[in-house]
Design a protein around this motif. Structure first.
Motif, PDB file in Angstrom:
ATOM      1  N   LYS A  79      -3.510 -10.626  14.135  1.00 31.95           N
ATOM      2  CA  LYS A  79      -2.839 -10.282  12.884  1.00 31.95           C
ATOM      3  C   LYS A  79      -3.886 -10.307  11.776  1.00 31.95           C
ATOM      4  O   LYS A  79      -4.654 -11.254  11.667  1.00 31.95           O
ATOM      5  N   ILE A  80      -3.886  -9.263  10.981  1.00 32.40           N
ATOM      6  CA  ILE A  80      -4.784  -9.197   9.829  1.00 32.40           C
ATOM      7  C   ILE A  80      -3.975  -9.575   8.600  1.00 32.40           C
ATOM      8  O   ILE A  80      -2.907  -9.021   8.355  1.00 32.40           O
ATOM      9  N   ASN A  81      -4.489 -10.537   7.847  1.00 33.01           N
ATOM     10  CA  ASN A  81      -3.848 -10.967   6.611  1.00 33.01           C
ATOM     11  C   ASN A  81      -4.572 -10.303   5.451  1.00 33.01           C
ATOM     12  O   ASN A  81      -5.694 -10.670   5.122  1.00 33.01           O
ATOM     13  N   PHE A  82      -3.961  -9.286   4.841  1.00 38.47           N
ATOM     14  CA  PHE A  82      -4.514  -8.667   3.643  1.00 38.47           C
ATOM     15  C   PHE A  82      -4.038  -9.521   2.469  1.00 38.47           C
ATOM     16  O   PHE A  82      -2.932  -9.357   1.971  1.00 38.47           O
ATOM     17  N   LYS A  83      -4.891 -10.445   2.051  1.00 41.94           N
ATOM     18  CA  LYS A  83      -4.518 -11.438   1.040  1.00 41.94           C
ATOM     19  C   LYS A  83      -4.938 -10.959  -0.348  1.00 41.94           C
ATOM     20  O   LYS A  83      -6.118 -10.807  -0.619  1.00 41.94           O
ATOM     21  N   LYS A  84      -3.943 -10.740  -1.196  1.00 48.47           N
ATOM     22  CA  LYS A  84      -4.238 -10.327  -2.575  1.00 48.47           C
ATOM     23  C   LYS A  84      -4.805 -11.520  -3.329  1.00 48.47           C
ATOM     24  O   LYS A  84      -4.145 -12.541  -3.470  1.00 48.47           O
ATOM     25  N   MET A  85      -6.032 -11.379  -3.795  1.00 50.66           N
ATOM     26  CA  MET A  85      -6.714 -12.453  -4.502  1.00 50.66           C
ATOM     27  C   MET A  85      -6.444 -12.407  -6.008  1.00 50.66           C
ATOM     28  O   MET A  85      -6.720 -13.362  -6.715  1.00 50.66           O
ATOM     29  N   THR A  86      -5.936 -11.291  -6.491  1.00 50.48           N
ATOM     30  CA  THR A  86      -5.672 -11.118  -7.908  1.00 50.48           C
ATOM     31  C   THR A  86      -4.515 -10.146  -8.085  1.00 50.48           C
ATOM     32  O   THR A  86      -4.260  -9.305  -7.223  1.00 50.48           O
ATOM     33  N   SER A  87      -3.826 -10.261  -9.192  1.00 50.90           N
ATOM     34  CA  SER A  87      -2.779  -9.291  -9.489  1.00 50.90           C
ATOM     35  C   SER A  87      -3.344  -8.115 -10.278  1.00 50.90           C
ATOM     36  O   SER A  87      -2.668  -7.121 -10.502  1.00 50.90           O
ATOM     37  N   PHE A  88      -4.622  -8.217 -10.674  1.00 50.95           N
ATOM     38  CA  PHE A  88      -5.276  -7.153 -11.428  1.00 50.95           C
ATOM     39  C   PHE A  88      -6.008  -6.211 -10.483  1.00 50.95           C
ATOM     40  O   PHE A  88      -7.232  -6.125 -10.478  1.00 50.95           O
ATOM     41  N   THR A  89      -5.264  -5.538  -9.633  1.00 49.85           N
ATOM     42  CA  THR A  89      -5.823  -4.561  -8.717  1.00 49.85           C
ATOM     43  C   THR A  89      -4.834  -3.423  -8.551  1.00 49.85           C
ATOM     44  O   THR A  89      -3.625  -3.629  -8.605  1.00 49.85           O
ATOM     45  N   CYS A  90      -5.372  -2.231  -8.353  1.00 46.53           N
ATOM     46  CA  CYS A  90      -4.500  -1.082  -8.108  1.00 46.53           C
ATOM     47  C   CYS A  90      -4.153  -0.963  -6.630  1.00 46.53           C
ATOM     48  O   CYS A  90      -3.357  -0.116  -6.253  1.00 46.53           O
ATOM     49  N   ILE A  91      -4.740  -1.812  -5.787  1.00 46.02           N
ATOM     50  CA  ILE A  91      -4.493  -1.729  -4.351  1.00 46.02           C
ATOM     51  C   ILE A  91      -3.124  -2.336  -4.049  1.00 46.02           C
ATOM     52  O   ILE A  91      -2.929  -3.540  -4.134  1.00 46.02           O
ATOM     53  N   ASP A  92      -2.177  -1.470  -3.719  1.00 49.08           N
ATOM     54  CA  ASP A  92      -0.844  -1.958  -3.375  1.00 49.08           C
ATOM     55  C   ASP A  92      -0.395  -1.476  -2.003  1.00 49.08           C
ATOM     56  O   ASP A  92       0.730  -1.719  -1.590  1.00 49.08           O
ATOM     57  N   LYS A  98      -5.753   6.258  12.131  1.00 48.82           N
ATOM     58  CA  LYS A  98      -6.006   6.053  13.564  1.00 48.82           C
ATOM     59  C   LYS A  98      -5.150   4.945  14.173  1.00 48.82           C
ATOM     60  O   LYS A  98      -4.795   5.003  15.339  1.00 48.82           O
ATOM     61  N   THR A  99      -4.826   3.918  13.395  1.00 51.55           N
ATOM     62  CA  THR A  99      -4.036   2.809  13.942  1.00 51.55           C
ATOM     63  C   THR A  99      -2.552   2.911  13.589  1.00 51.55           C
ATOM     64  O   THR A  99      -1.752   2.137  14.096  1.00 51.55           O
ATOM     65  N   GLY A 100      -2.200   3.835  12.704  1.00 49.30           N
ATOM     66  CA  GLY A 100      -0.808   3.960  12.278  1.00 49.30           C
ATOM     67  C   GLY A 100      -0.413   2.930  11.236  1.00 49.30           C
ATOM     68  O   GLY A 100       0.755   2.755  10.935  1.00 49.30           O
ATOM     69  N   MET A 101      -1.394   2.247  10.644  1.00 48.52           N
ATOM     70  CA  MET A 101      -1.122   1.213   9.654  1.00 48.52           C
ATOM     71  C   MET A 101      -0.735   1.859   8.321  1.00 48.52           C
ATOM     72  O   MET A 101      -1.391   2.772   7.849  1.00 48.52           O
ATOM     73  N   ASP A 102       0.347   1.401   7.748  1.00 43.64           N
ATOM     74  CA  ASP A 102       0.777   1.801   6.416  1.00 43.64           C
ATOM     75  C   ASP A 102       1.586   0.645   5.859  1.00 43.64           C
ATOM     76  O   ASP A 102       2.783   0.559   6.072  1.00 43.64           O
ATOM     77  N   VAL A 103       0.915  -0.273   5.176  1.00 49.06           N
ATOM     78  CA  VAL A 103       1.529  -1.530   4.754  1.00 49.06           C
ATOM     79  C   VAL A 103       1.522  -1.638   3.236  1.00 49.06           C
ATOM     80  O   VAL A 103       0.475  -1.509   2.597  1.00 49.06           O
ATOM     81  N   PHE A 104       2.698  -1.874   2.656  1.00 52.08           N
ATOM     82  CA  PHE A 104       2.808  -2.175   1.236  1.00 52.08           C
ATOM     83  C   PHE A 104       2.439  -3.637   1.041  1.00 52.08           C
ATOM     84  O   PHE A 104       2.925  -4.503   1.767  1.00 52.08           O
ATOM     85  N   LEU A 105       1.584  -3.924   0.068  1.00 52.31           N
ATOM     86  CA  LEU A 105       1.121  -5.295  -0.148  1.00 52.31           C
ATOM     87  C   LEU A 105       1.947  -6.001  -1.207  1.00 52.31           C
ATOM     88  O   LEU A 105       2.040  -5.552  -2.343  1.00 52.31           O
ATOM     89  N   ASP A 106       2.538  -7.123  -0.811  1.00 52.54           N
ATOM     90  CA  ASP A 106       3.198  -8.012  -1.752  1.00 52.54           C
ATOM     91  C   ASP A 106       2.141  -8.950  -2.323  1.00 52.54           C
ATOM     92  O   ASP A 106       0.955  -8.827  -2.018  1.00 52.54           O
ATOM     93  N   HIS A 107       2.555  -9.919  -3.076  1.00 49.39           N
ATOM     94  CA  HIS A 107       1.626 -10.906  -3.624  1.00 49.39           C
ATOM     95  C   HIS A 107       1.095 -11.806  -2.523  1.00 49.39           C
ATOM     96  O   HIS A 107       1.807 -12.155  -1.597  1.00 49.39           O
ATOM     97  N   GLU A 108      -0.149 -12.182  -2.616  1.00 53.12           N
ATOM     98  CA  GLU A 108      -0.850 -13.119  -1.736  1.00 53.12           C
ATOM     99  C   GLU A 108      -0.912 -12.666  -0.287  1.00 53.12           C
ATOM    100  O   GLU A 108      -1.627 -11.747   0.034  1.00 53.12           O
TER     101      GLU A 108
END
Length: 138
Positions: A79-92, A98-108
């Motif tokens: 499992k990959i944990n895409f951990k948001k380190m800041t709320s000041f990012t446009c990455i959501d 290739k892997t079919g990944m399409d994940v909306f990022l919540d906080h942290e």
């Protein structure tokens, strides 16, 4: 004698207003539509059992992913944990064609299960294609 400005001021005003409104519409909708083929981004999963999965953390910051390259073992549930380190990012959103990944990022914490990847390199990116990272499967 009338100058051309006083003669056509109303047309220039309409053009200026159209330019301002059009610019506002473009700014408002910038990046809100993904060109990724998935119908809806997946919500991140709950925190996994650390005994059943190898967990790799990728920090999501205002200027990209850290580390940019992660390594996972083929055949090992990960499992990959895409951990948001800041709320000041446009990455959501994080995507990988290739892997079919399409994940909306919540906080942290945002867990994504890597499924049956063969050895090789798999690129992923943010939803706006500005920031990239790589999953290397060995």
């Amino acid at each position: 004698m009338k100058t051309w400005i006083s003669k056509y001021w109303h047309l220039m005003l309409i053009g200026f207003i159209a330019l301002i409104v059009g610019g506002g519409v473009l700014f408002y909708f910038q990046g809100s539509v993904s060109s990724f083929p998935a119908s809806q981004p997946q919500r991140a999963q709950e925190e996994p059992d650390k005994n059943q999965y190898e967990i790799v953390t990728v920090g999501v910051q205002g200027d990209g992913f850290y580390p940019k390259n992660i390594e996972v073992k083929a055949g090992v549930p990960t499992k990959i944990n895409f951990k948001k380190m800041t709320s000041f990012t446009c990455i959501d959103e994080v995507q990988s064609l290739k892997t079919g990944m399409d994940v909306f990022l919540d906080h942290e914490n945002n867990y994504y299960t890597v499924k049956d990847l063969k050895p090789g390199a798999y690129e992923y990116n943010c939803g706006m294609y500005m920031y990239y990272g790589t999953i290397t499967v060995k």
